[in-house]
Design an enzyme around this catalytic site. Structure first.
Site, PDB file in Angstrom:
ATOM      1  N   LYS A   1       0.794  -1.227   0.000  1.00 34.01           N
ATOM      2  CA  LYS A   1       0.000   0.000   0.000  1.00 34.01           C
ATOM      3  C   LYS A   1       0.832   1.285   0.000  1.00 34.01           C
ATOM      4  O   LYS A   1       0.367   2.334  -0.454  1.00 34.01           O
ATOM      5  CB  LYS A   1      -0.934   0.007   1.207  1.00 34.01           C
ATOM      6  CG  LYS A   1      -2.083  -0.987   1.132  1.00 34.01           C
ATOM      7  CD  LYS A   1      -3.156  -0.537   0.166  1.00 34.01           C
ATOM      8  CE  LYS A   1      -4.404  -1.380   0.291  1.00 34.01           C
ATOM      9  NZ  LYS A   1      -5.479  -0.918  -0.614  1.00 34.01           N
TER      10      LYS A   1
ATOM     11  N   SER B   1      -8.829  -0.340   6.583  1.00 33.51           N
ATOM     12  CA  SER B   1      -8.829  -1.303   7.686  1.00 33.51           C
ATOM     13  C   SER B   1      -7.450  -1.463   8.296  1.00 33.51           C
ATOM     14  O   SER B   1      -7.296  -2.105   9.323  1.00 33.51           O
ATOM     15  CB  SER B   1      -9.326  -2.672   7.195  1.00 33.51           C
ATOM     16  OG  SER B   1      -8.428  -3.212   6.245  1.00 33.51           O
TER      17      SER B   1
END
Length: 325
Positions: free
Chosen positions: A57, A82
């Site tokens: 990410k 999350s």
């Protein structure tokens, strides 16, 4: 005759790679003769669990944040996640000298929440089963004048994620197939853009948890489908509908989606730990689970597998993998 330029291209992925050079880690590619023999192919594991923040990410978060104007950076950024995108945006913000506000579910893994706070982000929580994280984040961004960096619905985020596959091909040469996890669809959309842009014949296979098969259902229906919020150990893939932008890319680029169960994910995490000497979080292990179970179908030649992350604390890892079935 007219042609439509896709929202993310190979050139965009290459541009992201140039921006990430010297900032993101160039993650290792792991080989295993045992895995080759089990799969019947040459397997190349792209270890994004060795990326900064422990997951792929960071690539997309930094690529997007670094393209903001000085004025936008002075006001700060916002995100919803999350866990792994939360950490990635928090670290990207710190690297770029700005602040971050992150909307996270109340039941996010404690290790991911602690890491996000550790990078200096402010955390705002919501209930993933009753709340709307996008609405919460958009309201916060509007109220405070923040630039919102979504986890997958952004061309710069998608292009950044695709640099993992670009690096893999640069190191290994052309691939006959690429296997990657599917959550919101940004990683596999960027990866498919990269590998098919370089070698059109590469098959791209996505992997979802059985409880969260929204992209598989959407591809079969030819439109975005919504499923109940998934209850799966693969928290990074617990989404109920694919992104509009990512789906527009994936319906054109993907050759298929396969599903794996939670017990199979646990087995893959255990295999990675015991045989490959590497730690994977559940979402990062789903492509390996698909490979070990043969869900991908027969494989030949050179196969790339993106192990997307390794953010799982010791207690949770022991809980998931301590006792074989």
């Amino acid at each position: 005759m007219t042609t439509t330029t896709p929202p993310v291209t190979l050139d965009d992925v290459r541009s992201a790679a140039a921006r990430l050079r010297g900032v993101a880690n160039r993650t290792p590619v792991l080989r295993s003769r045992t895995l080759d023999a089990l799969a019947g192919a040459e397997i190349f594991l792209k270890c994004e669990n060795h990326q900064r923040v422990g997951a792929f990410k960071f690539r997309g978060a930094y690529n997007a944040a670094s393209r903001l104007t000085p004025e936008q950076l002075s006001r700060g950024v916002a995100a919803y996640s999350s866990g792994n995108h939360a950490q990635a945006v928090a670290l990207a913000a710190r690297e770029l000298g700005t602040t971050a506000v992150i909307v996270m579910p109340e039941d996010a893994p404690p290790s991911k929440r602690a890491a996000t706070a550790g990078y200096g982000a402010e955390i705002v929580t919501y209930d993933r089963y009753t709340g709307d994280r996008v609405a919460v984040a958009e309201a916060l961004a509007a109220e405070r004048g923040l630039s919102l960096i979504p986890p997958y619905e952004h061309p710069h985020v998608i292009a950044g994620q695709g640099t993992a596959a670009l690096e893999l091909v640069e190191e290994t040469g052309p691939l006959d197939a690429l296997i990657a996890p599917v959550g919101g669809g940004g990683l596999i959309a960027g990866s498919a853009t990269a590998v098919k842009g370089l070698h059109a014949g590469t098959r791209v296979i996505g992997v979802e948890p059985e409880a969260g098969d929204d992209t598989k259902r959407s591809l079969e229906a030819g439109r975005r489908v919504t499923v109940p919020v998934p209850r799966t150990i693969a928290d990074g893939q617990a989404l109920h509908t694919p992104g509009e932008l990512t789906f527009s890319l994936n319906r054109r680029l993907l050759d298929g989606i396969v599903l794996v169960g939670d017990d199979e994910i646990r087995d893959a995490m255990r295999f990675a730990f015991e045989r490959l000497k590497t730690v994977l979080e559940p979402s990062g292990a789903t492509p390996l689970a698909a490979l070990l179970t043969g869900r991908t179908g027969p494989l030949t030649g050179r196969v790339g597998v993106i192990l997307s992350g390794g953010n799982v604390d010791a207690a949770r890892f022991a809980e998931l993998c301590g006792t074989p079935r």
